[in-house]
Design a protein around this motif. Structure first.
Motif, PDB file in Angstrom:
ATOM      1  N   MET A  85      20.025  43.527 -10.407  1.00 55.72           N
ATOM      2  CA  MET A  85      18.822  44.028  -9.731  1.00 55.72           C
ATOM      3  C   MET A  85      18.745  45.548  -9.774  1.00 55.72           C
ATOM      4  N   LYS A  86      19.893  46.206  -9.748  1.00 54.58           N
ATOM      5  CA  LYS A  86      19.912  47.659  -9.846  1.00 54.58           C
ATOM      6  C   LYS A  86      19.487  48.100 -11.253  1.00 54.58           C
ATOM      7  N   ARG A  87      19.941  47.358 -12.239  1.00 56.69           N
ATOM      8  CA  ARG A  87      19.618  47.669 -13.643  1.00 56.69           C
ATOM      9  C   ARG A  87      18.157  47.352 -13.962  1.00 56.69           C
ATOM     10  N   PHE A  88      17.634  46.280 -13.358  1.00 53.30           N
ATOM     11  CA  PHE A  88      16.257  45.843 -13.585  1.00 53.30           C
ATOM     12  C   PHE A  88      15.549  45.745 -12.237  1.00 53.30           C
ATOM     13  N   PRO A  89      15.110  46.868 -11.673  1.00 47.97           N
ATOM     14  CA  PRO A  89      14.546  46.868 -10.321  1.00 47.97           C
ATOM     15  C   PRO A  89      13.196  46.153 -10.186  1.00 47.97           C
ATOM     16  N   SER A  90      12.421  46.050 -11.253  1.00 47.79           N
ATOM     17  CA  SER A  90      11.107  45.395 -11.183  1.00 47.79           C
ATOM     18  C   SER A  90      10.943  44.419 -12.349  1.00 47.79           C
ATOM     19  N   PRO A  91      11.740  43.360 -12.369  1.00 49.87           N
ATOM     20  CA  PRO A  91      11.653  42.430 -13.496  1.00 49.87           C
ATOM     21  C   PRO A  91      10.372  41.589 -13.422  1.00 49.87           C
ATOM     22  N   PRO A  92       9.956  41.022 -14.554  1.00 50.66           N
ATOM     23  CA  PRO A  92       8.736  40.206 -14.563  1.00 50.66           C
ATOM     24  C   PRO A  92       8.875  38.905 -13.771  1.00 50.66           C
ATOM     25  N   PHE A  93      10.093  38.409 -13.643  1.00 49.65           N
ATOM     26  CA  PHE A  93      10.387  37.252 -12.798  1.00 49.65           C
ATOM     27  C   PHE A  93      11.832  37.380 -12.358  1.00 49.65           C
ATOM     28  N   PRO A  94      12.330  36.508 -11.482  1.00 45.08           N
ATOM     29  CA  PRO A  94      13.675  36.680 -10.886  1.00 45.08           C
ATOM     30  C   PRO A  94      14.802  36.595 -11.917  1.00 45.08           C
ATOM     31  N   ILE A  95      15.060  37.702 -12.568  1.00 44.02           N
ATOM     32  CA  ILE A  95      16.011  37.719 -13.672  1.00 44.02           C
ATOM     33  C   ILE A  95      17.468  37.666 -13.205  1.00 44.02           C
ATOM     34  N   ALA A  96      17.768  38.210 -12.042  1.00 39.03           N
ATOM     35  CA  ALA A  96      19.167  38.252 -11.585  1.00 39.03           C
ATOM     36  C   ALA A  96      19.742  36.844 -11.439  1.00 39.03           C
ATOM     37  N   MET A  97      19.051  35.979 -10.722  1.00 40.30           N
ATOM     38  CA  MET A  97      19.569  34.623 -10.534  1.00 40.30           C
ATOM     39  C   MET A  97      19.485  33.806 -11.810  1.00 40.30           C
ATOM     40  N   LEU A  98      18.502  34.124 -12.660  1.00 40.58           N
ATOM     41  CA  LEU A  98      18.422  33.440 -13.944  1.00 40.58           C
ATOM     42  C   LEU A  98      19.673  33.745 -14.764  1.00 40.58           C
ATOM     43  N   ILE A  99      20.029  35.012 -14.856  1.00 37.94           N
ATOM     44  CA  ILE A  99      21.217  35.409 -15.622  1.00 37.94           C
ATOM     45  C   ILE A  99      22.474  34.800 -15.008  1.00 37.94           C
ATOM     46  N   VAL A 100      22.602  34.876 -13.691  1.00 40.61           N
ATOM     47  CA  VAL A 100      23.773  34.308 -13.016  1.00 40.61           C
ATOM     48  C   VAL A 100      23.879  32.812 -13.303  1.00 40.61           C
ATOM     49  N   ASN A 101      22.772  32.097 -13.185  1.00 35.90           N
ATOM     50  CA  ASN A 101      22.810  30.653 -13.397  1.00 35.90           C
ATOM     51  C   ASN A 101      23.115  30.299 -14.849  1.00 35.90           C
ATOM     52  N   LEU A 102      22.572  31.047 -15.801  1.00 30.85           N
ATOM     53  CA  LEU A 102      22.869  30.791 -17.207  1.00 30.85           C
ATOM     54  C   LEU A 102      24.336  31.085 -17.510  1.00 30.85           C
ATOM     55  N   LEU A 103      24.847  32.199 -16.991  1.00 30.02           N
ATOM     56  CA  LEU A 103      26.269  32.509 -17.177  1.00 30.02           C
ATOM     57  C   LEU A 103      27.159  31.450 -16.531  1.00 30.02           C
ATOM     58  N   GLY A 104      26.773  31.013 -15.347  1.00 33.41           N
ATOM     59  CA  GLY A 104      27.557  29.994 -14.655  1.00 33.41           C
ATOM     60  C   GLY A 104      27.581  28.676 -15.407  1.00 33.41           C
ATOM     61  N   ALA A 105      26.434  28.281 -15.956  1.00 27.70           N
ATOM     62  CA  ALA A 105      26.372  27.038 -16.725  1.00 27.70           C
ATOM     63  C   ALA A 105      27.248  27.145 -17.976  1.00 27.70           C
ATOM     64  N   GLY A 106      27.159  28.278 -18.660  1.00 32.55           N
ATOM     65  CA  GLY A 106      28.007  28.488 -19.833  1.00 32.55           C
ATOM     66  C   GLY A 106      29.477  28.534 -19.478  1.00 32.55           C
ATOM     67  N   GLY A 107      29.783  29.189 -18.361  1.00 35.43           N
ATOM     68  CA  GLY A 107      31.174  29.269 -17.915  1.00 35.43           C
ATOM     69  C   GLY A 107      31.745  27.906 -17.543  1.00 35.43           C
ATOM     70  N   LEU A 108      30.947  27.104 -16.857  1.00 35.82           N
ATOM     71  CA  LEU A 108      31.414  25.758 -16.494  1.00 35.82           C
ATOM     72  C   LEU A 108      31.594  24.910 -17.745  1.00 35.82           C
ATOM     73  N   GLY A 109      30.674  25.033 -18.696  1.00 30.40           N
ATOM     74  CA  GLY A 109      30.840  24.325 -19.965  1.00 30.40           C
ATOM     75  C   GLY A 109      32.102  24.751 -20.681  1.00 30.40           C
ATOM     76  N   GLY A 110      32.350  26.065 -20.703  1.00 29.17           N
ATOM     77  CA  GLY A 110      33.589  26.569 -21.311  1.00 29.17           C
ATOM     78  C   GLY A 110      34.825  26.038 -20.625  1.00 29.17           C
TER      79      GLY A 110
END
Length: 128
Positions: free
Chosen positions: A25-50
């Motif tokens: 959120m600090k890096r992208f203070p005004s994203p077009p949609f909720p990018i922080a949780m999107l990135i976290v969830n995608l990383l988490g899904a990939g991490g769990l798969g790994g």
């Protein structure tokens, strides 16, 4: 002992989600949609798969008694990713009638998480 392992993994996962979310959120203070949780969830899904790929080489049906799965799979990744925050953010876009952003957020979150899990799983199987 299982509850302690679950709590340990969950606390580390929740703290990691919070800190990573803040950094995004600090890096992208005004994203077009909720990018922080999107990135976290995608990383988490990939991490769990790994994790599944490295540790099990398959997707086990009954791993709930495995201490490592309790700590990492359910504890860490369960607390790191967040379907509840995704739901809140999707409803916020719905209430603002931001249909294209809502559709993109929901699609990328769900389909992207499945794809990230599969990529993580396949890469994890290759590692060991």
């Amino acid at each position: 002992m299982n509850l302690i392992l679950l709590a340990l993994g969950g606390s580390i996962g929740a703290i990691s989600r919070y800190l990573l979310g803040l950094a995004i959120m600090k890096r992208f203070p005004s994203p077009p949609f909720p990018i922080a949780m999107l990135i976290v969830n995608l990383l988490g899904a990939g991490g769990l798969g790994g994790f599944f790929g490295i540790y099990y080489k398959s997707i086990p049906l009954a791993a709930y008694e495995d201490p490592l799965y309790l700590t990492i799979g359910i504890g860490f990744f369960g607390a790191f990713t967040t379907f509840s925050t995704f739901s809140v953010e999707a409803v916020q876009l719905y209430n603002k009638k931001k249909w294209a952003k809502l559709g993109t957020y929901v699609f990328v979150s769900i389909v992207g998480s499945i794809i990230c899990f599969l990529i993580g799983f396949k890469l994890g199987k290759l590692i060991v």
